[in-house]
Scaffold this motif. Structure first.
Motif, PDB file in Angstrom:
ATOM      1  N   PHE A  72       0.852  -1.206   0.000  1.00  0.00           N
ATOM      2  CA  PHE A  72       0.000   0.000   0.000  1.00  0.00           C
ATOM      3  C   PHE A  72       0.882   1.248   0.000  1.00  0.00           C
ATOM      4  O   PHE A  72       0.660   2.183  -0.764  1.00  0.00           O
ATOM      5  N   GLY A  73       1.927   1.221   0.850  1.00  0.00           N
ATOM      6  CA  GLY A  73       2.822   2.370   0.935  1.00  0.00           C
ATOM      7  C   GLY A  73       3.478   2.663  -0.398  1.00  0.00           C
ATOM      8  O   GLY A  73       3.438   3.794  -0.889  1.00  0.00           O
ATOM      9  N   ALA A  74       4.046   1.652  -1.025  1.00  0.00           N
ATOM     10  CA  ALA A  74       4.724   1.865  -2.309  1.00  0.00           C
ATOM     11  C   ALA A  74       3.741   2.371  -3.362  1.00  0.00           C
ATOM     12  O   ALA A  74       4.057   3.268  -4.152  1.00  0.00           O
ATOM     13  N   SER A  75       2.521   1.831  -3.323  1.00  0.00           N
ATOM     14  CA  SER A  75       1.507   2.262  -4.303  1.00  0.00           C
ATOM     15  C   SER A  75       1.142   3.724  -4.110  1.00  0.00           C
ATOM     16  O   SER A  75       1.040   4.487  -5.077  1.00  0.00           O
ATOM     17  N   MET A  76       1.004   4.118  -2.858  1.00  0.00           N
ATOM     18  CA  MET A  76       0.628   5.512  -2.587  1.00  0.00           C
ATOM     19  C   MET A  76       1.772   6.463  -2.923  1.00  0.00           C
ATOM     20  O   MET A  76       1.548   7.572  -3.416  1.00  0.00           O
ATOM     21  N   VAL A  77       3.012   6.033  -2.663  1.00  0.00           N
ATOM     22  CA  VAL A  77       4.166   6.876  -2.992  1.00  0.00           C
ATOM     23  C   VAL A  77       4.244   7.046  -4.508  1.00  0.00           C
ATOM     24  O   VAL A  77       4.452   8.153  -5.017  1.00  0.00           O
ATOM     25  N   TYR A  78       3.998   5.949  -5.234  1.00  0.00           N
ATOM     26  CA  TYR A  78       3.993   6.041  -6.705  1.00  0.00           C
ATOM     27  C   TYR A  78       2.937   7.065  -7.154  1.00  0.00           C
ATOM     28  O   TYR A  78       3.203   7.973  -7.943  1.00  0.00           O
ATOM     29  N   ASP A  79       1.720   6.937  -6.584  1.00  0.00           N
ATOM     30  CA  ASP A  79       0.633   7.849  -6.974  1.00  0.00           C
ATOM     31  C   ASP A  79       0.964   9.299  -6.646  1.00  0.00           C
ATOM     32  O   ASP A  79       0.682  10.205  -7.434  1.00  0.00           O
ATOM     33  N   TYR A  80       1.572   9.530  -5.472  1.00  0.00           N
ATOM     34  CA  TYR A  80       1.889  10.913  -5.079  1.00  0.00           C
ATOM     35  C   TYR A  80       2.854  11.546  -6.088  1.00  0.00           C
ATOM     36  O   TYR A  80       2.595  12.630  -6.627  1.00  0.00           O
ATOM     37  N   PHE A  81       3.964  10.875  -6.375  1.00  0.00           N
ATOM     38  CA  PHE A  81       4.950  11.489  -7.275  1.00  0.00           C
ATOM     39  C   PHE A  81       4.400  11.639  -8.694  1.00  0.00           C
ATOM     40  O   PHE A  81       4.678  12.625  -9.389  1.00  0.00           O
ATOM     41  N   LYS A  82       3.538  10.694  -9.110  1.00  0.00           N
ATOM     42  CA  LYS A  82       2.978  10.787 -10.459  1.00  0.00           C
ATOM     43  C   LYS A  82       1.969  11.920 -10.539  1.00  0.00           C
ATOM     44  O   LYS A  82       2.008  12.760 -11.431  1.00  0.00           O
ATOM     45  N   THR A  83       1.037  11.932  -9.555  1.00  0.00           N
ATOM     46  CA  THR A  83      -0.070  12.892  -9.600  1.00  0.00           C
ATOM     47  C   THR A  83       0.376  14.316  -9.269  1.00  0.00           C
ATOM     48  O   THR A  83      -0.008  15.262  -9.946  1.00  0.00           O
ATOM     49  N   VAL A  84       1.189  14.466  -8.233  1.00  0.00           N
ATOM     50  CA  VAL A  84       1.548  15.809  -7.759  1.00  0.00           C
ATOM     51  C   VAL A  84       2.728  16.393  -8.527  1.00  0.00           C
ATOM     52  O   VAL A  84       2.766  17.591  -8.814  1.00  0.00           O
ATOM     53  N   HIS A  85       3.701  15.551  -8.888  1.00  0.00           N
ATOM     54  CA  HIS A  85       4.914  16.094  -9.527  1.00  0.00           C
ATOM     55  C   HIS A  85       5.132  15.590 -10.950  1.00  0.00           C
ATOM     56  O   HIS A  85       6.162  15.920 -11.565  1.00  0.00           O
ATOM     57  N   GLY A  86       4.209  14.759 -11.465  1.00  0.00           N
ATOM     58  CA  GLY A  86       4.348  14.265 -12.833  1.00  0.00           C
ATOM     59  C   GLY A  86       5.540  13.345 -13.003  1.00  0.00           C
ATOM     60  O   GLY A  86       6.066  13.185 -14.113  1.00  0.00           O
ATOM     61  N   ARG A  87       5.964  12.716 -11.874  1.00  0.00           N
ATOM     62  CA  ARG A  87       7.130  11.825 -11.955  1.00  0.00           C
ATOM     63  C   ARG A  87       6.658  10.381 -12.026  1.00  0.00           C
ATOM     64  O   ARG A  87       5.880   9.928 -11.180  1.00  0.00           O
ATOM     65  N   ASN A  88       7.161   9.631 -12.975  1.00  0.00           N
ATOM     66  CA  ASN A  88       6.776   8.226 -13.155  1.00  0.00           C
ATOM     67  C   ASN A  88       7.747   7.302 -12.426  1.00  0.00           C
ATOM     68  O   ASN A  88       8.815   6.966 -12.934  1.00  0.00           O
ATOM     69  N   GLY A  89       7.402   6.941 -11.206  1.00  0.00           N
ATOM     70  CA  GLY A  89       8.220   6.000 -10.441  1.00  0.00           C
ATOM     71  C   GLY A  89       9.422   6.647  -9.802  1.00  0.00           C
ATOM     72  O   GLY A  89       9.580   7.874  -9.788  1.00  0.00           O
ATOM     73  N   ILE A  90      10.309   5.794  -9.289  1.00  0.00           N
ATOM     74  CA  ILE A  90      11.467   6.297  -8.556  1.00  0.00           C
ATOM     75  C   ILE A  90      12.510   6.881  -9.502  1.00  0.00           C
ATOM     76  O   ILE A  90      13.098   7.929  -9.254  1.00  0.00           O
ATOM     77  N   ASP A  91      12.727   6.186 -10.628  1.00  0.00           N
ATOM     78  CA  ASP A  91      13.764   6.666 -11.569  1.00  0.00           C
ATOM     79  C   ASP A  91      13.190   7.602 -12.631  1.00  0.00           C
ATOM     80  O   ASP A  91      13.920   8.015 -13.540  1.00  0.00           O
ATOM     81  N   GLY A  92      11.886   7.883 -12.568  1.00  0.00           N
ATOM     82  CA  GLY A  92      11.289   8.799 -13.546  1.00  0.00           C
ATOM     83  C   GLY A  92      10.837   8.089 -14.815  1.00  0.00           C
ATOM     84  O   GLY A  92      10.187   8.674 -15.666  1.00  0.00           O
ATOM     85  N   ALA A  93      11.168   6.786 -14.902  1.00  0.00           N
ATOM     86  CA  ALA A  93      10.801   6.005 -16.103  1.00  0.00           C
ATOM     87  C   ALA A  93      10.067   4.730 -15.690  1.00  0.00           C
ATOM     88  O   ALA A  93      10.186   3.699 -16.354  1.00  0.00           O
ATOM     89  N   GLY A  94       9.332   4.787 -14.588  1.00  0.00           N
ATOM     90  CA  GLY A  94       8.519   3.646 -14.150  1.00  0.00           C
ATOM     91  C   GLY A  94       9.313   2.562 -13.441  1.00  0.00           C
ATOM     92  O   GLY A  94       8.818   1.461 -13.208  1.00  0.00           O
ATOM     93  N   GLY A  95      10.574   2.878 -13.081  1.00  0.00           N
ATOM     94  CA  GLY A  95      11.391   1.857 -12.401  1.00  0.00           C
ATOM     95  C   GLY A  95      11.996   2.420 -11.136  1.00  0.00           C
ATOM     96  O   GLY A  95      11.570   3.452 -10.664  1.00  0.00           O
ATOM     97  N   PRO A  96      13.088   1.782 -10.612  1.00  0.00           N
ATOM     98  CA  PRO A  96      13.824   0.663 -11.233  1.00  0.00           C
ATOM     99  C   PRO A  96      13.086  -0.657 -11.020  1.00  0.00           C
ATOM    100  O   PRO A  96      12.428  -0.862 -10.008  1.00  0.00           O
ATOM    101  N   THR A  97      13.152  -1.555 -11.982  1.00  0.00           N
ATOM    102  CA  THR A  97      12.386  -2.808 -11.900  1.00  0.00           C
ATOM    103  C   THR A  97      13.278  -4.041 -12.061  1.00  0.00           C
ATOM    104  O   THR A  97      12.784  -5.165 -12.007  1.00  0.00           O
ATOM    105  N   ALA A  98      14.562  -3.828 -12.196  1.00  0.00           N
ATOM    106  CA  ALA A  98      15.431  -4.984 -12.524  1.00  0.00           C
ATOM    107  C   ALA A  98      15.409  -6.031 -11.414  1.00  0.00           C
ATOM    108  O   ALA A  98      15.419  -7.221 -11.664  1.00  0.00           O
ATOM    109  N   TYR A  99      15.304  -5.577 -10.163  1.00  0.00           N
ATOM    110  CA  TYR A  99      15.410  -6.526  -9.050  1.00  0.00           C
ATOM    111  C   TYR A  99      14.328  -7.593  -9.159  1.00  0.00           C
ATOM    112  O   TYR A  99      14.584  -8.789  -9.123  1.00  0.00           O
TER     113      TYR A  99
END
Ligand SMILES: CCC(=O)Oc1c(C)cccc1C(=O)O
Ligand SMILES: [Ca+2]
Ligand SMILES: [Zn+2]
Length: 336
Positions: A72-99
């Motif tokens: 839930f926390g990670a989902s809400m953090v994703y939504d906050y940065f996307k909705t409020v700052h237009g940032r997609n994920g942690i790296d700005g490109a929907g990732g990092p997802t390699a792990y």
């Protein structure tokens, strides 16, 4: 973690997923392929990470609650940065997802829960968030929303200013994580006095009302002040020793308090400087733009003041109320 009851029993993700090379029977996983966030766990106290499945999608097992909270926390953090700052994920490109991809899951921004044993810590390790269960005395499981946001913001900082994690730049790294921890909690639950406390939902479960850190009162004078939680709120009080990477979790009180005064207004108890609050929304915009566009790895407190002034000027104008209050907020804590 009762602050996340709302996520309990709701469908986190359902359907048939491919695990490794075989397609599993339909199961439910805390893996959100839209936001690209997923939650995994260590087997109790071991170093084996595995995906968590549930058969009825009601996640109310005692060992499932930390999964729900972290996800839930990670989902809400994703939504906050996307909705409020237009940032997609942690790296700005929907990732990092390699792990996750390397561990049998789809490409997801990963949280790992149940790290080690009775571990009173949470951290961003460069690729994912990791949470301990706490020892039940100092901490309950460290999956509260502001801590999840704090950890994921360490990731955002890494991809943006990449502030060196020691001395003043390290205290800024810590402070920016506390600020966005507060702003994500406010985004989800609305603003309250808890907004400005960090870790209050999992710190000392046996004591109500206390927190790991206090942005409104770093000295934590509320319980007699000058306790183990005593952090500085003015540059003249900064710690100059070498522990805690040069006081990164101590001197963070100074920029934390500057942000608090900028958002809420007030008169600094030591400098007597009065700040007219501009609200947490505009203050958050200034802080995000400073991190993304003006701060670098070696930025110190004076540099952070300049970065936030440049951001305030770019966003609101050099003679705006937001710019003027940014000046007075840093002046109040003795920077610049
Ligand atoms: C608010 C989250 C936080 O401070 O987590 C840490 C803890 C609990 C111990 C050591 C380091 C950290 C960190 O993420 O900086
Ligand atoms: Ca909080
Ligand atoms: Zn931190």
């Amino acid at each position: 973690y009762d602050n996340l009851q709302t996520a309990q029993g709701t469908s986190l993700y359902s359907g048939t997923v491919t695990i490794g090379t075989s397609v599993s029977a339909s199961k439910y996983y805390p893996e959100d392929l839209t936001r690209k966030v997923g939650t995994f766990t260590y087997a109790n106290g071991t170093s084996t990470v595995y995906r968590i499945a549930d058969t009825d999608d009601v996640w109310n097992g005692s060992d499932q609650r930390v999964v729900v909270d972290a996800h839930f926390g990670a989902s809400m953090v994703y939504d906050y940065f996307k909705t409020v700052h237009g940032r997609n994920g942690i790296d700005g490109a929907g990732g990092p997802t390699a792990y996750a991809a390397a561990n049998g899951g789809a490409g997801l921004i990963s949280s790992i829960v149940r790290y080690s044993t009775a571990y009173n810590n949470a951290f961003w390790d460069g690729t994912k968030m990791t949470y301990g269960d706490g020892d039940g005395s100092t901490f309950a499981p460290l999956v509260s929303l502001d801590i999840a946001a704090h950890e994921m913001t360490h990731g955002v900082t890494q991809y943006e200013a990449n502030l060196t994690y020691q001395n003043e730049s390290g205290a800024l790294n810590e402070s920016w994580s506390d600020v966005f921890g507060a702003l994500v909690e406010r985004y989800v639950y609305g603003e309250s006095t808890d907004t400005w406390k960090i870790g209050e939902d999992c710190y000392t479960p046996g004591t109500s009302g206390d927190a790991l850190r206090y942005m409104d009162d770093p000295h934590d004078a509320s319980n007699g002040g000058y306790t183990s939680n005593d952090d500085p709120d003015h540059y003249s009080e900064r710690y100059t020793g070498t522990s805690d990477n040069g006081g990164v979790h101590i001197n963070s009180g100074i920029p934390n308090h500057a942000f608090y005064l900028l958002a809420k207004g007030g008169t600094h108890h030591l400098s007597g400087v009065a700040v007219t609050g501009i609200g947490a929304d505009d203050a958050g915009k200034i802080w995000y733009k400073a991190l993304a566009d003006y701060m670098t790895a070696s930025t110190n407190f004076a540099g952070a003041r300049q970065a936030t002034l440049s951001a305030a000027s770019a966003l609101f104008g050099g003679s705006s109320a937001q710019y003027t209050s940014t000046q007075s907020a840093w002046c109040a804590v003795g920077v610049g």
